[in-house]
Design a protein around this motif. Structure first.
Motif, PDB file in Angstrom:
ATOM      1  N   ILE A  39       5.364  -1.718   9.529  1.00 11.76           N
ATOM      2  CA  ILE A  39       4.106  -2.309   9.996  1.00 11.76           C
ATOM      3  C   ILE A  39       4.493  -3.284  11.102  1.00 11.76           C
ATOM      4  O   ILE A  39       5.214  -4.247  10.850  1.00 11.76           O
ATOM      5  CB  ILE A  39       3.346  -3.008   8.862  1.00 11.76           C
ATOM      6  N   GLY A  40       4.012  -2.987  12.312  1.00 10.01           N
ATOM      7  CA  GLY A  40       4.505  -3.724  13.463  1.00 10.01           C
ATOM      8  C   GLY A  40       5.986  -3.416  13.573  1.00 10.01           C
ATOM      9  O   GLY A  40       6.394  -2.278  13.464  1.00 10.01           O
ATOM     10  N   GLY A  41       6.809  -4.399  13.713  1.00  9.50           N
ATOM     11  CA  GLY A  41       8.246  -4.177  13.747  1.00  9.50           C
ATOM     12  C   GLY A  41       8.918  -4.430  12.421  1.00  9.50           C
ATOM     13  O   GLY A  41      10.132  -4.401  12.312  1.00  9.50           O
ATOM     14  N   THR A  42       8.122  -4.657  11.370  1.00 13.18           N
ATOM     15  CA  THR A  42       8.655  -5.026  10.058  1.00 13.18           C
ATOM     16  C   THR A  42       8.816  -3.805   9.163  1.00 13.18           C
ATOM     17  O   THR A  42       7.866  -3.062   8.943  1.00 13.18           O
ATOM     18  CB  THR A  42       7.719  -6.041   9.369  1.00 13.18           C
ATOM     19  N   HIS A  43      10.021  -3.625   8.622  1.00 13.63           N
ATOM     20  CA  HIS A  43      10.250  -2.559   7.648  1.00 13.63           C
ATOM     21  C   HIS A  43       9.761  -3.044   6.288  1.00 13.63           C
ATOM     22  O   HIS A  43      10.299  -3.997   5.726  1.00 13.63           O
ATOM     23  CB  HIS A  43      11.739  -2.202   7.581  1.00 13.63           C
ATOM     24  N   VAL A  44       8.709  -2.405   5.795  1.00 12.68           N
ATOM     25  CA  VAL A  44       8.130  -2.772   4.501  1.00 12.68           C
ATOM     26  C   VAL A  44       8.923  -2.139   3.372  1.00 12.68           C
ATOM     27  O   VAL A  44       9.124  -2.744   2.328  1.00 12.68           O
ATOM     28  CB  VAL A  44       6.645  -2.334   4.438  1.00 12.68           C
ATOM     29  N   GLY A  45       9.366  -0.905   3.567  1.00 10.33           N
ATOM     30  CA  GLY A  45      10.083  -0.170   2.536  1.00 10.33           C
ATOM     31  C   GLY A  45       9.296   1.048   2.123  1.00 10.33           C
ATOM     32  O   GLY A  45       8.558   1.627   2.911  1.00 10.33           O
ATOM     33  N   GLY A  46       9.414   1.422   0.852  1.00 12.04           N
ATOM     34  CA  GLY A  46       8.721   2.582   0.323  1.00 12.04           C
ATOM     35  C   GLY A  46       7.396   2.204  -0.327  1.00 12.04           C
ATOM     36  O   GLY A  46       6.900   1.086  -0.163  1.00 12.04           O
ATOM     37  N   TYR A  47       6.842   3.153  -1.089  1.00 17.45           N
ATOM     38  CA  TYR A  47       5.546   2.915  -1.713  1.00 17.45           C
ATOM     39  C   TYR A  47       5.579   1.726  -2.674  1.00 17.45           C
ATOM     40  O   TYR A  47       4.670   0.891  -2.656  1.00 17.45           O
ATOM     41  CB  TYR A  47       5.039   4.164  -2.453  1.00 17.45           C
ATOM     42  N   ASP A  48       6.600   1.642  -3.514  1.00 19.55           N
ATOM     43  CA  ASP A  48       6.675   0.528  -4.475  1.00 19.55           C
ATOM     44  C   ASP A  48       6.706  -0.816  -3.749  1.00 19.55           C
ATOM     45  O   ASP A  48       6.081  -1.777  -4.184  1.00 19.55           O
ATOM     46  CB  ASP A  48       7.891   0.666  -5.388  1.00 19.55           C
ATOM     47  N   ASP A  49       7.439  -0.866  -2.651  1.00 15.32           N
ATOM     48  CA  ASP A  49       7.508  -2.099  -1.856  1.00 15.32           C
ATOM     49  C   ASP A  49       6.144  -2.428  -1.244  1.00 15.32           C
ATOM     50  O   ASP A  49       5.733  -3.588  -1.213  1.00 15.32           O
ATOM     51  CB  ASP A  49       8.549  -1.955  -0.742  1.00 15.32           C
ATOM     52  N   LEU A  50       5.457  -1.398  -0.772  1.00 18.82           N
ATOM     53  CA  LEU A  50       4.123  -1.578  -0.190  1.00 18.82           C
ATOM     54  C   LEU A  50       3.146  -2.106  -1.242  1.00 18.82           C
ATOM     55  O   LEU A  50       2.389  -3.049  -0.992  1.00 18.82           O
ATOM     56  CB  LEU A  50       3.620  -0.253   0.382  1.00 18.82           C
ATOM     57  N   ALA A  51       3.193  -1.527  -2.439  1.00 17.70           N
ATOM     58  CA  ALA A  51       2.297  -1.956  -3.519  1.00 17.70           C
ATOM     59  C   ALA A  51       2.597  -3.395  -3.933  1.00 17.70           C
ATOM     60  O   ALA A  51       1.671  -4.186  -4.170  1.00 17.70           O
ATOM     61  CB  ALA A  51       2.433  -1.011  -4.716  1.00 17.70           C
ATOM     62  N   LYS A  52       3.865  -3.754  -3.993  1.00 20.71           N
ATOM     63  CA  LYS A  52       4.248  -5.125  -4.337  1.00 20.71           C
ATOM     64  C   LYS A  52       3.750  -6.102  -3.272  1.00 20.71           C
ATOM     65  O   LYS A  52       3.226  -7.171  -3.604  1.00 20.71           O
ATOM     66  CB  LYS A  52       5.769  -5.206  -4.473  1.00 20.71           C
ATOM     67  N   LEU A  53       3.892  -5.734  -2.011  1.00 25.10           N
ATOM     68  CA  LEU A  53       3.407  -6.565  -0.914  1.00 25.10           C
ATOM     69  C   LEU A  53       1.895  -6.737  -1.000  1.00 25.10           C
ATOM     70  O   LEU A  53       1.366  -7.828  -0.791  1.00 25.10           O
ATOM     71  CB  LEU A  53       3.805  -5.928   0.426  1.00 25.10           C
ATOM     72  N   ASP A  54       1.197  -5.667  -1.355  1.00 23.27           N
ATOM     73  CA  ASP A  54      -0.257  -5.725  -1.494  1.00 23.27           C
ATOM     74  C   ASP A  54      -0.662  -6.648  -2.639  1.00 23.27           C
ATOM     75  O   ASP A  54      -1.584  -7.453  -2.499  1.00 23.27           O
ATOM     76  CB  ASP A  54      -0.810  -4.311  -1.711  1.00 23.27           C
ATOM     77  N   ARG A  55       0.035  -6.564  -3.762  1.00 22.16           N
ATOM     78  CA  ARG A  55      -0.290  -7.409  -4.918  1.00 22.16           C
ATOM     79  C   ARG A  55      -0.077  -8.892  -4.622  1.00 22.16           C
ATOM     80  O   ARG A  55      -0.753  -9.741  -5.195  1.00 22.16           O
ATOM     81  CB  ARG A  55       0.540  -7.002  -6.141  1.00 22.16           C
ATOM     82  N   SER A  56       0.859  -9.190  -3.720  1.00 18.51           N
ATOM     83  CA  SER A  56       1.137 -10.592  -3.391  1.00 18.51           C
ATOM     84  C   SER A  56       0.305 -11.075  -2.196  1.00 18.51           C
ATOM     85  O   SER A  56       0.564 -12.153  -1.666  1.00 18.51           O
ATOM     86  CB  SER A  56       2.624 -10.774  -3.100  1.00 18.51           C
ATOM     87  N   ASP A  57      -0.668 -10.279  -1.785  1.00 18.56           N
ATOM     88  CA  ASP A  57      -1.554 -10.584  -0.648  1.00 18.56           C
ATOM     89  C   ASP A  57      -0.824 -10.607   0.694  1.00 18.56           C
ATOM     90  O   ASP A  57      -1.372 -11.090   1.679  1.00 18.56           O
ATOM     91  CB  ASP A  57      -2.306 -11.905  -0.865  1.00 18.56           C
ATOM     92  N   GLY A  58       0.374 -10.088   0.739  1.00 13.31           N
ATOM     93  CA  GLY A  58       1.117 -10.062   1.995  1.00 13.31           C
ATOM     94  C   GLY A  58       0.762  -8.913   2.908  1.00 13.31           C
ATOM     95  O   GLY A  58       0.941  -9.003   4.124  1.00 13.31           O
ATOM     96  N   LEU A  59       0.240  -7.830   2.331  1.00 11.84           N
ATOM     97  CA  LEU A  59      -0.053  -6.649   3.141  1.00 11.84           C
ATOM     98  C   LEU A  59      -1.133  -6.936   4.169  1.00 11.84           C
ATOM     99  O   LEU A  59      -0.964  -6.627   5.353  1.00 11.84           O
ATOM    100  CB  LEU A  59      -0.459  -5.467   2.248  1.00 11.84           C
ATOM    101  N   MET A  60      -2.232  -7.541   3.752  1.00 14.47           N
ATOM    102  CA  MET A  60      -3.321  -7.823   4.692  1.00 14.47           C
ATOM    103  C   MET A  60      -2.872  -8.788   5.783  1.00 14.47           C
ATOM    104  O   MET A  60      -3.249  -8.637   6.942  1.00 14.47           O
ATOM    105  CB  MET A  60      -4.543  -8.348   3.965  1.00 14.47           C
ATOM    106  N   LYS A  61      -2.029  -9.747   5.440  1.00 15.94           N
ATOM    107  CA  LYS A  61      -1.502 -10.691   6.427  1.00 15.94           C
ATOM    108  C   LYS A  61      -0.635  -9.969   7.447  1.00 15.94           C
ATOM    109  O   LYS A  61      -0.725 -10.230   8.652  1.00 15.94           O
ATOM    110  CB  LYS A  61      -0.703 -11.796   5.747  1.00 15.94           C
ATOM    111  N   LEU A  62       0.187  -9.049   6.971  1.00 13.55           N
ATOM    112  CA  LEU A  62       1.070  -8.292   7.866  1.00 13.55           C
ATOM    113  C   LEU A  62       0.251  -7.379   8.768  1.00 13.55           C
ATOM    114  O   LEU A  62       0.542  -7.261   9.960  1.00 13.55           O
ATOM    115  CB  LEU A  62       2.073  -7.496   7.039  1.00 13.55           C
ATOM    116  N   LEU A  63      -0.781  -6.753   8.208  1.00 14.41           N
ATOM    117  CA  LEU A  63      -1.626  -5.862   9.012  1.00 14.41           C
ATOM    118  C   LEU A  63      -2.414  -6.644  10.068  1.00 14.41           C
ATOM    119  O   LEU A  63      -2.684  -6.117  11.141  1.00 14.41           O
ATOM    120  CB  LEU A  63      -2.595  -5.093   8.115  1.00 14.41           C
ATOM    121  N   ALA A  64      -2.762  -7.865   9.769  1.00 16.21           N
ATOM    122  CA  ALA A  64      -3.563  -8.680  10.698  1.00 16.21           C
ATOM    123  C   ALA A  64      -2.720  -9.316  11.795  1.00 16.21           C
ATOM    124  O   ALA A  64      -3.258  -9.740  12.817  1.00 16.21           O
ATOM    125  CB  ALA A  64      -4.300  -9.761   9.934  1.00 16.21           C
ATOM    126  N   ALA A  65      -1.406  -9.368  11.579  1.00 17.96           N
ATOM    127  CA  ALA A  65      -0.519 -10.057  12.560  1.00 17.96           C
ATOM    128  C   ALA A  65      -0.493  -9.342  13.894  1.00 17.96           C
ATOM    129  O   ALA A  65      -0.739  -8.188  14.016  1.00 17.96           O
ATOM    130  CB  ALA A  65       0.886 -10.150  11.979  1.00 17.96           C
TER     131      ALA A  65
END
Length: 85
Positions: free
Chosen positions: A59-85
């Motif tokens: 996402i952008g230049g950031t390597h999030v990882g795989g699906y489990d990493d994406l889901a963990k990022l979403d649960r911690s409210d980090g996904l929306m912040k990363l998408l908005a950056a």
């Protein structure tokens, strides 16, 4: 919205789940790189991430990882912040 790139294969349930989650969070465009069709791109993915499995999501230049990493990022409210950056 920030550019999303996903390394994937045709028959990958985790790739489908990752895409579904991203679309649910408002992502309209995902650049998919099919490593099953382009073996050189798998080597590229492995060099960039140090991982062999798909999906591998950027996402952008950031390597999030795989699906489990994406889901963990979403649960911690980090996904929306990363998408908005």
């Amino acid at each position: 919205m920030t550019k999303v790139i996903m390394y994937s294969t045709a028959f990958c349930p985790y790739c489908v789940m990752a895409e579904r989650m991203l679309r649910a969070r408002g992502v309209t465009e995902i650049e998919k790189i099919r490593v099953d069709l382009e073996p050189a791109r798998r080597a590229e993915m492995m060099e960039k991430t140090g991982r062999r499995t798909v999906p591998q999501i950027f996402i952008g230049g950031t390597h999030v990882g795989g699906y489990d990493d994406l889901a963990k990022l979403d649960r911690s409210d980090g996904l929306m912040k990363l998408l908005a950056a």
